[in-house]
Design a protein around this motif. Structure first.
Motif, PDB file in Angstrom:
ATOM      1  N   MET A 162      34.610 -55.954 -21.966  1.00 12.21           N
ATOM      2  CA  MET A 162      33.305 -56.613 -21.980  1.00 12.21           C
ATOM      3  C   MET A 162      32.197 -55.595 -21.735  1.00 12.21           C
ATOM      4  O   MET A 162      31.194 -55.552 -22.456  1.00 12.21           O
ATOM      5  N   ARG A 163      32.394 -54.740 -20.719  1.00 16.23           N
ATOM      6  CA  ARG A 163      31.329 -53.799 -20.393  1.00 16.23           C
ATOM      7  C   ARG A 163      31.200 -52.717 -21.461  1.00 16.23           C
ATOM      8  O   ARG A 163      30.112 -52.201 -21.702  1.00 16.23           O
ATOM      9  N   LEU A 173      29.164 -54.239 -24.194  1.00 17.27           N
ATOM     10  CA  LEU A 173      27.754 -54.297 -23.823  1.00 17.27           C
ATOM     11  C   LEU A 173      27.121 -52.907 -23.801  1.00 17.27           C
ATOM     12  O   LEU A 173      25.915 -52.776 -23.970  1.00 17.27           O
ATOM     13  N   SER A 174      27.957 -51.882 -23.616  1.00 19.15           N
ATOM     14  CA  SER A 174      27.420 -50.520 -23.738  1.00 19.15           C
ATOM     15  C   SER A 174      27.019 -50.264 -25.188  1.00 19.15           C
ATOM     16  O   SER A 174      25.991 -49.644 -25.467  1.00 19.15           O
ATOM     17  N   GLN A 208      23.938 -52.092 -25.915  1.00 16.83           N
ATOM     18  CA  GLN A 208      22.915 -51.790 -24.913  1.00 16.83           C
ATOM     19  C   GLN A 208      22.468 -53.033 -24.162  1.00 16.83           C
ATOM     20  O   GLN A 208      21.282 -53.319 -24.009  1.00 16.83           O
ATOM     21  N   GLY A 209      23.466 -53.770 -23.706  1.00 16.46           N
ATOM     22  CA  GLY A 209      23.186 -54.891 -22.817  1.00 16.46           C
ATOM     23  C   GLY A 209      22.866 -56.189 -23.523  1.00 16.46           C
ATOM     24  O   GLY A 209      22.535 -57.170 -22.878  1.00 16.46           O
TER      25      GLY A 209
END
Lengths: 498, 159
Positions: free
Chosen positions: A451-452, A455-456, A459-460
């Motif tokens: 997930m992170r 999102l990287s 860019q969120g």
């Protein structure tokens, strides 16, 4: 390289003397823990995880897998001869099989389940061999958002589809996710929920959780609740071989059971209970001897036994090709891979193809070994059932505490084991499934990482999960799985009125 | 219908765990990095969901009890508290004694106490079985596999 070449390469790994020995040890151990009540494949593999520091990856993984599918063979022996099932996947076998044993037909019941297991296990391995490369190809196209969506779907199906209550399944899953949070966040180095206790900074070990929930929780429950329940061990009278008529009545159920079981194992729904129930219902409908059902129909043993073996081999497809564990034991197998710094998934087929194909080849060999171990040698395992309960459970706990203490030489872990055991006792008492806890704690950190990462990339921007087609479809499927029972209920309410 | 006390406690417990995790997440950074998602985001989500699930459990408890759990049948199986205490005591004693007394003797005590929890009163047999099992495992691990289980009071006596 085509499938044949890779499989041949796999056999050249699996047929070396040490790997054959590990395969035999795994199959024998698996049969033993499948036969014994109070200990299952998940606990056994968890307790043996420390050997990963001494044994090479292919040997250890071949043995662990042997324990996993070997337990399916052993479990049927217990459910036929004893009126309490050994493994949850053999509840249906217990219904018909135990009735057959009561009528002096224990031999044919054991034979049809062992041969059916062999038939289904082997066919499912063929399925695994040819399906895996296709899934790998698909998996190579997946990026972090797709993997995240796939994991969310697996979470949902494992906890919501299985068991009697979606709500309690989800509670178990989220408790597992909470356990997975403890320790150092692997992306920022931030400690989470460790309360400055050094033993918690390393995270809670899967060994402690699996042994606590399954061995300690089960022992507490059995001692305080079921001690008053009578157990009766049936004896094997007469020949264990099947007559011509038994063969004729078994072949159809074996084939149908395999065809039901394998797909169920491969989709991320995990567990082998549902396919066994489906197979049982189907055989009951198709049989020419409906009057025998409930009183020991051989079809009711042959079908479900084939189904549960095929589905347990089927769970290897998502585990090996996508790194998705869909049962407690598969989750612990995943952590065995992690002990070697390996991450199952499409890339593993490229970087460690000898290892993966060696493992797949070992399934063919293991099923042959298990047929021999469980048919001519069945008398040996029946002796295990004669160990008196007090000494059996006492012995199980000696091994359980030894494994948990020996991991880090820390008595803190023993107390933690007891606390988790209490939790396991309460879950058993109040009908919460335990497998989602294990899947949650192992798959949770991986899902968070994906997930992170996603999102990287964005860019969120959270919309990345719905703008990617595959990930959007998987998430939509997840919502559907969660809402389906609710919709069915609404429809049923409206139907009589309208 | 009166709500079963055990189920109320379980539902309340799940809610409390959710609240604690949610509370804890406020001590963790939630932003930062390219992802703009810090280590606090997932704990906060897990906390919120557990709170909601706990509330849903409470609702079930007060509207007829957990679905699919036959509370009457469960209560019909009597809870054998002495057995529960023997097994619990065995594990806790093991945790307390393992370092001082050593592996073999604490395993023997655990073995005897768990067996007693299962109503076995053959003390001599259980002590002997525990000693033999403990010694065999100790020998296998310490001399065979090279792991070190604590020798405890037998330190210096054993090779």
């Amino acid at each position: 390289m085509d499938v044949w070449a890779q499989l041949m390469q796999g056999f050249s790994v699996a047929l070396t003397a040490p790997n054959l020995m590990w395969c035999l040890v795994g199959c024998a151990l698996g049969t033993a823990v499948g036969v014994l009540p109070g200990v299952g494949p998940a606990v056994t593999v968890a307790l043996l995880l420390p050997i990963t520091t001494k044994v090479d990856a292919s040997g250890a993984l071949i043995m662990f897998a042997g324990i996993y599918y070997g337990a399916m063979y052993g479990g049927s022996t217990t459910s036929i001869l004893l009126n309490t099932p050994g493994e949850s996947a053999t509840i249906v076998t217990a219904m018909e099989g135990n009735q057959m044993a009561k009528r002096g037909r224990a031999g044919p019941a054991l034979a049809t389940s062992a041969i059916g297991s062999f038939f289904a296990g082997t066919l499912a391995t063929v399925g695994l061999t040819f399906l895996s490369p296709l899934v790998v190809e698909l998996g190579l196209k997946f990026g972090p958002p797709e993997y995240f969506a796939l994991m969310v779907l697996a979470f949902t199906t494992v906890s919501a589809v299985l068991g009697e209550s979606t709500l309690r399944g989800l509670v178990s899953l989220f408790l597992g996710l909470a356990i997975g949070l403890v320790g150092i966040d692997n992306q920022t180095g931030q400690a989470r929920f460790a309360f400055d206790i050094p033993q918690l900074l390393d995270g809670i070990e899967v060994v402690t959780v699996a042994v606590g929930l399954f061995a300690v929780g089960e022992t507490l429950y059995f001692a305080s609740k079921l001690n008053s329940v009578d157990e009766k061990l049936e004896t094997i009278k007469g020949s264990i071989w099947m007559k011509a008529e038994d063969w004729k009545r078994s072949i159809g159920p074996w084939i149908r059971g395999t065809l039901i079981g394998f797909p169920f194992g491969t989709i991320p729904a995990g567990g082998s209970e549902i396919p066994t129930f489906l197979s049982y219902a189907m055989e009951k409908k198709l049989t020419k001897h409906p009057e025998e059902f409930g009183k020991g129909a051989i079809e009711g043993v042959a079908g479900p036994e084939a189904a549960n073996n095929a589905s347990s081999t089927g769970t290897m497809v998502p585990l090996l090709t996508l790194g998705l564990p869909t049962s407690a034991t598969a989750a612990i197998l995943l952590s065995a891979f992690q002990q070697y710094g390996l991450q199952p998934g499409p890339l593993l087929f490229e970087s460690n193809s000898a290892l993966v194909w060696g493992l797949i080849a070992s399934f063919y060999i293991g099923n042959v070994m298990l047929l021999v171990l469980n048919l001519p040698l069945v008398g040996l395992w029946v002796k295990l059932l004669q160990i008196p309960r007090p000494q059996l459970y006492a012995g199980i706990l000696v091994f359980a505490t030894m494994g948990v203490y020996g991991m880090r030489q820390s008595s803190f872990d023993v107390f933690l084991l007891y606390v988790i055991g209490l939790g396991g006792f309460l879950m058993r008492r109040y009908g919460f499934p335990t497998a989602p806890v294990i899947v949650g704690m192992i798959l949770g950190p991986l899902a968070e990482e994906q997930m992170r990462r996603s999102l990287s990339i964005s860019q969120g921007n959270w919309s990345i999960f719905v703008t990617h087609g595959i990930s959007a479809a998987l998430l939509a499927l997840t919502v559907l799985v969660l809402l389906a029972p609710l919709l069915v209920r609404v429809f049923r309410k409206r139907l009589p009125a309208g | 219908m009166k709500a079963p006390a055990g189920q109320v406690a379980i539902a309340a417990g799940v809610t409390t765990v959710g609240a604690l995790i949610l509370g804890g997440s406020f001590f963790l950074p939630t932003g930062g990095g390219y992802a703009q998602v810090g280590p606090g985001v997932v704990p906060r989500a897990v906390g919120v969901v557990l709170l909601l699930l706990g509330a849903a459990l409470l609702r079930e408890v007060f509207t007829g009890g957990f679905r699919g759990v036959d509370e009457a049948a469960e209560l019909h199986l009597p809870m054998d508290w002495p057995a529960f205490a023997w097994v619990s005591g065995g594990i806790l004693a093991y945790g307390v004694l393992i370092e001082s007394l050593g592996f073999i003797f604490s395993s023997t005590i655990l073995f005897v106490m768990v067996a007693r929890g299962f109503n076995s009163r053959r003390w001599l047999l259980n002590v002997m079985t525990g000693l033999i099992l403990g010694s065999a495992v100790f020998a296998m691990f310490n001399y065979g596999l090279g792991l070190t289980l604590p020798a405890g009071v037998l330190k210096g006596v054993l090779p």
